[in-house]
Design an enzyme around this catalytic site. Structure first.
Site, PDB file in Angstrom:
ATOM      1  N   ASP A   1       0.849  -1.202   0.000  1.00  0.00           N
ATOM      2  CA  ASP A   1       0.000   0.000   0.000  1.00  0.00           C
ATOM      3  C   ASP A   1       0.879   1.244   0.000  1.00  0.00           C
ATOM      4  O   ASP A   1       1.575   1.518   0.975  1.00  0.00           O
ATOM      5  CB  ASP A   1      -0.889   0.005   1.252  1.00  0.00           C
ATOM      6  CG  ASP A   1      -1.786   1.239   1.311  1.00  0.00           C
ATOM      7  OD1 ASP A   1      -2.918   1.164   0.790  1.00  0.00           O
ATOM      8  OD2 ASP A   1      -1.353   2.279   1.848  1.00  0.00           O
TER       9      ASP A   1
ATOM     10  N   TYR B   1       3.342   9.776  -0.611  1.00  0.00           N
ATOM     11  CA  TYR B   1       4.397   9.166   0.211  1.00  0.00           C
ATOM     12  C   TYR B   1       5.778   9.379  -0.412  1.00  0.00           C
ATOM     13  O   TYR B   1       6.799   9.190   0.257  1.00  0.00           O
ATOM     14  CB  TYR B   1       4.169   7.655   0.420  1.00  0.00           C
ATOM     15  CG  TYR B   1       2.891   7.279   1.142  1.00  0.00           C
ATOM     16  CD1 TYR B   1       2.094   8.235   1.765  1.00  0.00           C
ATOM     17  CD2 TYR B   1       2.461   5.956   1.194  1.00  0.00           C
ATOM     18  CE1 TYR B   1       0.908   7.882   2.406  1.00  0.00           C
ATOM     19  CE2 TYR B   1       1.290   5.594   1.838  1.00  0.00           C
ATOM     20  CZ  TYR B   1       0.514   6.566   2.434  1.00  0.00           C
ATOM     21  OH  TYR B   1      -0.652   6.201   3.061  1.00  0.00           O
TER      22      TYR B   1
ATOM     23  N   LYS C   1      -2.640   5.808  -4.290  1.00  0.00           N
ATOM     24  CA  LYS C   1      -3.727   6.757  -3.992  1.00  0.00           C
ATOM     25  C   LYS C   1      -3.496   8.080  -4.698  1.00  0.00           C
ATOM     26  O   LYS C   1      -2.355   8.534  -4.824  1.00  0.00           O
ATOM     27  CB  LYS C   1      -3.813   7.003  -2.478  1.00  0.00           C
ATOM     28  CG  LYS C   1      -3.772   5.736  -1.651  1.00  0.00           C
ATOM     29  CD  LYS C   1      -3.967   5.976  -0.167  1.00  0.00           C
ATOM     30  CE  LYS C   1      -3.602   4.731   0.629  1.00  0.00           C
ATOM     31  NZ  LYS C   1      -2.184   4.607   0.957  1.00  0.00           N
TER      32      LYS C   1
ATOM     33  N   HIS D   1      -7.460   9.593  -1.969  1.00  0.00           N
ATOM     34  CA  HIS D   1      -6.798   9.546  -0.654  1.00  0.00           C
ATOM     35  C   HIS D   1      -7.633  10.184   0.460  1.00  0.00           C
ATOM     36  O   HIS D   1      -7.734   9.631   1.563  1.00  0.00           O
ATOM     37  CB  HIS D   1      -5.433  10.228  -0.767  1.00  0.00           C
ATOM     38  CG  HIS D   1      -4.430   9.759   0.233  1.00  0.00           C
ATOM     39  ND1 HIS D   1      -3.090   9.680  -0.039  1.00  0.00           N
ATOM     40  CD2 HIS D   1      -4.568   9.331   1.512  1.00  0.00           C
ATOM     41  CE1 HIS D   1      -2.445   9.219   1.024  1.00  0.00           C
ATOM     42  NE2 HIS D   1      -3.320   9.012   1.980  1.00  0.00           N
TER      43      HIS D   1
HETATM   44  P1  NAD Z   1       0.815   1.390  12.015  1.00  0.00           P
HETATM   45  O1  NAD Z   1      -0.362   1.343  12.904  1.00  0.00           O
HETATM   46  O2  NAD Z   1       1.006   0.342  10.982  1.00  0.00           O
HETATM   47  O3  NAD Z   1       2.080   1.467  12.975  1.00  0.00           O
HETATM   48  C1  NAD Z   1       3.377   1.495  12.451  1.00  0.00           C
HETATM   49  C2  NAD Z   1       4.384   1.651  13.581  1.00  0.00           C
HETATM   50  O4  NAD Z   1       4.183   0.647  14.547  1.00  0.00           O
HETATM   51  C3  NAD Z   1       5.795   1.462  13.061  1.00  0.00           C
HETATM   52  O5  NAD Z   1       6.346   2.679  12.613  1.00  0.00           O
HETATM   53  C4  NAD Z   1       6.510   0.917  14.282  1.00  0.00           C
HETATM   54  O6  NAD Z   1       6.901   1.984  15.082  1.00  0.00           O
HETATM   55  C5  NAD Z   1       5.435   0.140  14.974  1.00  0.00           C
HETATM   56  N1  NAD Z   1       5.479  -1.320  14.675  1.00  0.00           N
HETATM   57  C6  NAD Z   1       5.097  -1.961  13.554  1.00  0.00           C
HETATM   58  N2  NAD Z   1       5.231  -3.294  13.692  1.00  0.00           N
HETATM   59  C7  NAD Z   1       5.721  -3.492  14.934  1.00  0.00           C
HETATM   60  C8  NAD Z   1       6.068  -4.636  15.669  1.00  0.00           C
HETATM   61  N3  NAD Z   1       5.914  -5.867  15.171  1.00  0.00           N
HETATM   62  N4  NAD Z   1       6.551  -4.470  16.942  1.00  0.00           N
HETATM   63  C9  NAD Z   1       6.684  -3.236  17.485  1.00  0.00           C
HETATM   64  N5  NAD Z   1       6.355  -2.104  16.830  1.00  0.00           N
HETATM   65  C10 NAD Z   1       5.879  -2.227  15.566  1.00  0.00           C
HETATM   66  O7  NAD Z   1       0.859   2.865  11.377  1.00  0.00           O
HETATM   67  P2  NAD Z   1       0.859   3.560   9.973  1.00  0.00           P
HETATM   68  O8  NAD Z   1       2.146   3.456   9.293  1.00  0.00           O
HETATM   69  O9  NAD Z   1       0.319   4.918  10.241  1.00  0.00           O
HETATM   70  O10 NAD Z   1      -0.265   2.790   9.117  1.00  0.00           O
HETATM   71  C11 NAD Z   1       0.026   1.701   8.279  1.00  0.00           C
HETATM   72  C12 NAD Z   1      -0.179   2.041   6.827  1.00  0.00           C
HETATM   73  O11 NAD Z   1      -1.492   2.570   6.605  1.00  0.00           O
HETATM   74  C13 NAD Z   1       0.730   3.175   6.308  1.00  0.00           C
HETATM   75  O12 NAD Z   1       2.044   2.762   6.079  1.00  0.00           O
HETATM   76  C14 NAD Z   1      -0.012   3.560   5.054  1.00  0.00           C
HETATM   77  O13 NAD Z   1       0.252   2.625   4.009  1.00  0.00           O
HETATM   78  C15 NAD Z   1      -1.470   3.467   5.511  1.00  0.00           C
HETATM   79  N6  NAD Z   1      -2.021   4.783   5.934  1.00  0.00           N
HETATM   80  C16 NAD Z   1      -2.978   5.343   5.164  1.00  0.00           C
HETATM   81  C17 NAD Z   1      -3.534   6.555   5.523  1.00  0.00           C
HETATM   82  C18 NAD Z   1      -4.620   7.152   4.673  1.00  0.00           C
HETATM   83  O14 NAD Z   1      -4.964   8.322   4.851  1.00  0.00           O
HETATM   84  N7  NAD Z   1      -5.192   6.402   3.753  1.00  0.00           N
HETATM   85  C19 NAD Z   1      -3.101   7.229   6.667  1.00  0.00           C
HETATM   86  C20 NAD Z   1      -2.115   6.632   7.463  1.00  0.00           C
HETATM   87  C21 NAD Z   1      -1.588   5.399   7.089  1.00  0.00           C
END
Ligand code: NAD
Length: 272
Positions: free
Chosen positions: A46, A51, A72, A105
């Site tokens: 994704d 990004y 997106k 998005h």
């Molecule tokens: P997330 O909830 O996936 O959390 C990511 C964070 O959690 C990492 O940076 C790390 O610090 C921690 N983490 C991940 N795996 C771990 C593990 N196994 N153990 C310990 N810590 C861990 O947060 P995110 O990146 O905000 O969301 C995931 C994805 O969603 C993004 O990369 C993106 O692709 C998407 N997203 C989309 C939108 C949108 O507006 N459509 C907005 C935000 C994110």
């Protein structure tokens, strides 16, 4: 890897239920991280034009056309012609003629352009440039407007969704309309990992907190796209297909929902 689950989109195609999110993945590291994830068994990525790492994703996927790819359309590109142009730019960077899933998005209601933008998404789908089209951060009212104006229902709505922000009413709306729910920030950007309820369930199953939360998403039938740049965590986040949470676990996590649990921007007011 045991039985990676897929979910069916209303467009008649299946998508892997777990994917790799690459928001904030540094562009110069993206290719190696995505390559690592593919070798570990991830079947979906994704990304988004905003990004800034579509080129890195494209490089990693160049020999992997079977990997399900989502990107997106950024807010500044909303509008009919500008959407078609932005798509071409993303497709070029991603090195694919056809993108599996293309999302608007954010709705940016102030701009009043999301219906026109949706018409361009429909055009892209009809021309075979995208296999499925959807939205992100849309409310039930905004999706209702898209359907009323165009007759085309989004395949998916990607929304902020994690144990502390569970979005029940929007999920019910999705179900009524055959729209898949996709969870962004599924781990609450890492904040939910230290919740004592999650920690206790992790202990009980001898799993990590991240695996418990990802499992909760899977059992709720969400598409889930946890992000990490750390190889061991990428492995960990995918090792979730060989155990189940029981009813008690699911109910306990269900009780973590909070009205003010939102971490990201409110889609009704976000106009960046
Ligand atoms: P997330 O909830 O996936 O959390 C990511 C964070 O959690 C990492 O940076 C790390 O610090 C921690 N983490 C991940 N795996 C771990 C593990 N196994 N153990 C310990 N810590 C861990 O947060 P995110 O990146 O905000 O969301 C995931 C994805 O969603 C993004 O990369 C993106 O692709 C998407 N997203 C989309 C939108 C949108 O507006 N459509 C907005 C935000 C994110």
């Amino acid at each position: 890897m045991v039985n990676h689950p897929f979910l069916s989109l209303n467009a008649g195609i299946d998508m892997p239920q777990v994917g790799l999110g690459v928001w904030k993945t540094p562009p110069e590291k993206t290719t190696s991280i995505v390559r690592y994830a593919l070798n570990a068994g991830y079947l979906a990525v994704d990304t988004a034009s905003i990004y800034g790492n579509e080129e890195g994703v494209g490089e990693a996927l160049v020999d992997r056309p079977e990997i399900f790819l989502t990107t997106k359309l950024w807010n500044a590109d909303q509008g009919f012609d500008s959407t078609l142009r932005a798509f071409e730019e993303s497709a070029r960077k991603l090195r694919r003629d056809v993108i599996d899933l293309y999302l608007i998005h954010w709705p940016v209601p102030k701009k009043h352009l999301y219906v026109e933008t949706w018409r361009a998404m429909i055009r892209l789908r009809d021309e075979g440039r995208v296999r499925a089209i959807g939205v992100s951060n849309f409310t039930a009212e905004q999706i209702t407007a898209l359907i009323a104006e165009t007759g085309t229902t989004p395949a998916i709505n990607q929304i902020e969704l994690h144990p502390e922000f569970q979005q029940h009413s929007l999920r019910d709306f999705h179900k009524q309309h055959g729209i898949l729910t996709e969870a962004w920030s599924p781990l609450g950007q890492g904040q939910t990992l230290s919740n004592p309820v999650i920690e206790a369930i992790a202990k009980k199953h001898e799993r990590t907190a991240a695996q418990i939360i990802i499992r909760w998403h899977i059992q709720n039938q969400f598409v889930v796209i946890p992000k990490s740049v750390t190889p061991s965590r990428l492995d960990e986040n995918l090792a979730v297909f060989d155990f189940r949470l029981d009813g008690e676990d699911m109910a306990a996590i269900g009780r973590l929902d909070r009205a003010n649990g939102r971490i990201g921007p409110d889609p009704m007011t976000a106009d960046f």
